[in-house]
Design a protein around this motif. Sequence first.
Motif, PDB file in Angstrom:
ATOM      1  N   SER A  24     -25.857   7.405  26.837  1.00 26.46           N
ATOM      2  CA  SER A  24     -26.009   8.873  26.912  1.00 26.46           C
ATOM      3  C   SER A  24     -24.711   9.691  26.208  1.00 26.46           C
ATOM      4  O   SER A  24     -23.766   9.056  26.364  1.00 26.46           O
ATOM      5  CB  SER A  24     -26.387   9.387  28.076  1.00 26.46           C
ATOM      6  OG  SER A  24     -25.403   9.172  29.195  1.00 26.46           O
ATOM      7  N   ALA A  53     -27.798  13.978  24.292  1.00 27.21           N
ATOM      8  CA  ALA A  53     -28.543  12.672  23.839  1.00 27.21           C
ATOM      9  C   ALA A  53     -28.585  11.610  24.509  1.00 27.21           C
ATOM     10  O   ALA A  53     -27.723  11.229  25.189  1.00 27.21           O
ATOM     11  CB  ALA A  53     -27.885  12.428  22.438  1.00 27.21           C
ATOM     12  N   GLU A  54     -29.634  11.019  24.230  1.00 32.42           N
ATOM     13  CA  GLU A  54     -30.013   9.481  24.614  1.00 32.42           C
ATOM     14  C   GLU A  54     -30.206   8.803  23.349  1.00 32.42           C
ATOM     15  O   GLU A  54     -31.109   9.085  22.850  1.00 32.42           O
ATOM     16  CB  GLU A  54     -31.094   9.422  25.774  1.00 32.42           C
ATOM     17  CG  GLU A  54     -30.468   9.758  27.078  1.00 32.42           C
ATOM     18  CD  GLU A  54     -30.904  11.239  27.209  1.00 32.42           C
ATOM     19  OE1 GLU A  54     -31.848  11.857  26.709  1.00 32.42           O
ATOM     20  OE2 GLU A  54     -29.889  11.861  27.943  1.00 32.42           O
ATOM     21  N   LEU A  55     -29.227   8.025  23.050  1.00 33.12           N
ATOM     22  CA  LEU A  55     -29.258   7.031  21.970  1.00 33.12           C
ATOM     23  C   LEU A  55     -28.920   5.611  22.068  1.00 33.12           C
ATOM     24  O   LEU A  55     -28.548   5.204  23.007  1.00 33.12           O
ATOM     25  CB  LEU A  55     -28.470   7.937  20.873  1.00 33.12           C
ATOM     26  CG  LEU A  55     -27.015   7.719  20.855  1.00 33.12           C
ATOM     27  CD1 LEU A  55     -26.298   7.961  19.510  1.00 33.12           C
ATOM     28  CD2 LEU A  55     -26.489   8.727  21.841  1.00 33.12           C
ATOM     29  N   GLN A  97     -31.263   4.934  17.121  1.00 30.86           N
ATOM     30  CA  GLN A  97     -32.438   5.560  17.682  1.00 30.86           C
ATOM     31  C   GLN A  97     -32.103   6.657  18.769  1.00 30.86           C
ATOM     32  O   GLN A  97     -31.510   6.381  19.676  1.00 30.86           O
ATOM     33  CB  GLN A  97     -33.445   4.394  18.428  1.00 30.86           C
ATOM     34  CG  GLN A  97     -34.684   5.049  19.087  1.00 30.86           C
ATOM     35  CD  GLN A  97     -35.786   5.364  18.062  1.00 30.86           C
ATOM     36  OE1 GLN A  97     -36.135   4.814  17.368  1.00 30.86           O
ATOM     37  NE2 GLN A  97     -36.510   6.554  18.537  1.00 30.86           N
ATOM     38  N   LEU A  98     -32.577   7.984  18.010  1.00 34.99           N
ATOM     39  CA  LEU A  98     -32.480   8.941  19.149  1.00 34.99           C
ATOM     40  C   LEU A  98     -33.840   9.413  19.821  1.00 34.99           C
ATOM     41  O   LEU A  98     -34.780   9.735  19.423  1.00 34.99           O
ATOM     42  CB  LEU A  98     -32.197  10.282  18.099  1.00 34.99           C
ATOM     43  CG  LEU A  98     -30.871  10.507  17.230  1.00 34.99           C
ATOM     44  CD1 LEU A  98     -30.909  11.498  16.417  1.00 34.99           C
ATOM     45  CD2 LEU A  98     -29.714  10.319  18.291  1.00 34.99           C
ATOM     46  N   ASP A  99     -33.543   9.100  21.123  1.00 39.75           N
ATOM     47  CA  ASP A  99     -34.848   9.040  22.091  1.00 39.75           C
ATOM     48  C   ASP A  99     -34.875  10.825  22.283  1.00 39.75           C
ATOM     49  O   ASP A  99     -36.070  11.313  22.363  1.00 39.75           O
ATOM     50  CB  ASP A  99     -34.750   8.356  23.245  1.00 39.75           C
ATOM     51  CG  ASP A  99     -34.768   6.796  23.105  1.00 39.75           C
ATOM     52  OD1 ASP A  99     -35.596   6.521  22.143  1.00 39.75           O
ATOM     53  OD2 ASP A  99     -34.179   6.076  23.959  1.00 39.75           O
ATOM     54  N   GLN A 100     -33.758  11.326  22.449  1.00 40.02           N
ATOM     55  CA  GLN A 100     -33.839  12.631  22.657  1.00 40.02           C
ATOM     56  C   GLN A 100     -32.324  13.421  22.416  1.00 40.02           C
ATOM     57  O   GLN A 100     -31.416  13.022  23.286  1.00 40.02           O
ATOM     58  CB  GLN A 100     -34.249  13.057  24.067  1.00 40.02           C
ATOM     59  CG  GLN A 100     -34.655  14.327  24.192  1.00 40.02           C
ATOM     60  CD  GLN A 100     -35.132  14.702  25.664  1.00 40.02           C
ATOM     61  OE1 GLN A 100     -34.285  14.645  26.618  1.00 40.02           O
ATOM     62  NE2 GLN A 100     -36.376  15.209  25.834  1.00 40.02           N
ATOM     63  N   LEU A 101     -32.403  14.163  21.332  1.00 35.09           N
ATOM     64  CA  LEU A 101     -31.203  14.856  21.093  1.00 35.09           C
ATOM     65  C   LEU A 101     -31.419  16.256  21.273  1.00 35.09           C
ATOM     66  O   LEU A 101     -32.496  16.725  20.659  1.00 35.09           O
ATOM     67  CB  LEU A 101     -30.786  14.625  19.752  1.00 35.09           C
ATOM     68  CG  LEU A 101     -29.605  15.601  19.151  1.00 35.09           C
ATOM     69  CD1 LEU A 101     -28.423  15.540  19.961  1.00 35.09           C
ATOM     70  CD2 LEU A 101     -29.458  15.541  17.624  1.00 35.09           C
ATOM     71  N   SER A 146     -36.313  13.888  18.036  1.00 32.59           N
ATOM     72  CA  SER A 146     -36.437  12.655  18.407  1.00 32.59           C
ATOM     73  C   SER A 146     -36.454  11.832  16.976  1.00 32.59           C
ATOM     74  O   SER A 146     -37.330  12.248  16.170  1.00 32.59           O
ATOM     75  CB  SER A 146     -37.761  12.300  19.151  1.00 32.59           C
ATOM     76  OG  SER A 146     -37.908  12.785  20.427  1.00 32.59           O
ATOM     77  N   GLN A 205     -35.441   8.393  14.151  1.00 31.25           N
ATOM     78  CA  GLN A 205     -34.963   7.092  13.865  1.00 31.25           C
ATOM     79  C   GLN A 205     -33.908   6.829  12.304  1.00 31.25           C
ATOM     80  O   GLN A 205     -34.840   7.594  11.552  1.00 31.25           O
ATOM     81  CB  GLN A 205     -35.846   6.283  13.705  1.00 31.25           C
ATOM     82  CG  GLN A 205     -35.813   4.620  13.167  1.00 31.25           C
ATOM     83  CD  GLN A 205     -35.395   3.852  14.153  1.00 31.25           C
ATOM     84  OE1 GLN A 205     -35.616   4.043  15.544  1.00 31.25           O
ATOM     85  NE2 GLN A 205     -34.275   2.984  14.067  1.00 31.25           N
TER      86      GLN A 205
END
Length: 655
Positions: A204, A230-232, A242-246, A258, A260
Amino acid sequence: MQRVIQSGRLREMKKSRLFKSLVIALATLAVVAGLLTVPLTLIGEGRFRQALQELFSTELGYELTLAGDVTLNFFPRFEFGLEDLRLNNPAYPQELASARRASLAVDIWEFTDGRLHVDELNLDGVHINYRLAADGESIWQTPALATLPARQAESDNATRLSIGRITVTAGTLEFADVTSGRSFSMHDLELDILEANAFSEPFSLQGQTSLALFSPLHNDEIRLPLIIGAELLIDSEARAIQLDQLRLGASPMLATVSAQLNWNETALSAQGEVSAASFDLDAWLRNIEPARLASDAESQAQPAAFQFDFSADETGIQIQDFDAEIGAGAIDADLSFNTASGQRPANLNYSVRGSRIDFGFLEPNRAAFWSRLPLGLFSASGLNSTGSLDLEELVWGAEPLRDLRLFVSAEGGVKDIELLPLGYGGGIVEGSLRLSQSDSFELNGSLSSVDSNALALHWPRLASFGGEVSASAALVGSGADWPTIARSASGDITFDIRNNLVNLALVKQVFSTVSALSPSGGSTEAWPEQRSFDQLSGFVLLDRGLTSPHRVNLLMDNLEIEGSGSFDTELENFDYALAFTLWPTAARNQTLEINDAHTGKPWPVRCAANLADAPSQFCSPDFAGVRALFAEPAFVPDDALSPLDALLAPATQDH
């Protein structure tokens, strides 16, 4: 628009390379720190500095300067610090990066097992300078850096790296592209990254910064406070992120991305989706508007939301299914930008469709400010494009625009803009505009029965001529700004105002002065303050622009104003030599009546003032010319002649 999109794409690609460079640099710093913490106690600070500098030079091709102290602490954890670090690329004079202090806490026991775990990396006062030189290359690029991935892949004993926590405080990032002139910066950057690693495991990031960039709309630098979260997941072997959530927050809006991202040595590709839940659009706009637009008016909350899918690679950018809500209205749009390839030039295609879109919450000065954004987009040339705008209704300012349909096409540096019949002010507006790369233009437009009160919102002086305005214009010229256009325009403008109500104060003032000089008297006291005319029309003929002498004409039943002059668009001064003529045409209704000594003669009037002056200062008779006309016998033209023919009749009879 081309420069904006290409610049955005280049920035994304270059920022990706910057990100990789920084990750490599930080990883190298962590590895070296782990290797040399024990030698630091044995071989001394001087040799430690030299070893670290040689490693940066050999592995990355950079010059590392350690201008400050190197310290080592054993308690409460094994940690060493570096003060006043500076990084340079020998091929460029600009400094790449600097930091007031860097400190690393390393787990020695994991390192002995073939793993390097940095408990914590702290960077304070970091300044990063990312610049694209005149040849288009990044000043961070070095031959050693280009071969680093291959050298790492060949290594059988590559050390696995993980960092428990990375903190950045008081950071600054400067980006500049010399080739395009684009630049931006991030100030007061604060980052906190937890469990960063190269093991393809998620981690994160959160932080905040202030984005500063020059805005042509503001004609100044603007700063936009951002909150980042962000969680990446970074897979360096697969070259993927991979950006799961920015989350990007610019109060009161919070956008979520979100995506790739994949990269190789030469290209970056990305696909994903962006959305923002309901936020107050009015408050968001106020946060980025210049201070001069601030007012005491109470903010009107305007809910808005949007979402769209995107994809980008070396062939271009596509935005699909852009859906937005503004109040009760909805917008649907698509955009596709394709880069040049072979014989095919770069091109842009877009379409925007919508229902009733209400920007009525903008005060007039704010509406005028933001209107330059879409106008600049539709008028920009230099890129092959096709575009359309189709809105059921657009509320922008006091008057709504109904059935707004606009088509734009550009090819070979020539742009055509066509406005289909648009409902405005109770009437119809339509026209076409052609623009070329040389800033030349060709304009054809018309108004039909438009309420003058709607036009007076933009040209306040039209308030003196209430009614329904019909007009046509056919103009050609050149120029990139209004003063230049005004100096070059040639062509004609004609107009007619029906159901009018005209303020006669200035006309009465002129003829009262004329009557005062008359041997036989005369009075305008019977004239009303306002009057409706059956015929109120006129024209302007331009040969070399408004700033050069040009002909003007205004006919109000039996009063004709004819002459020539010029208008200074920058100072808003005007200077016209006019003839005010009262024609004694009995067939005309509602004539302005005065004794015969005043009719049939072109009374010389000088109209020279500034638009900001009171209308009473606009015009005054030429006293010498008035006395000369009173000395001549009265001329009464044939009733069958038109006012303009009657004016020319004496010259015709002489021949």
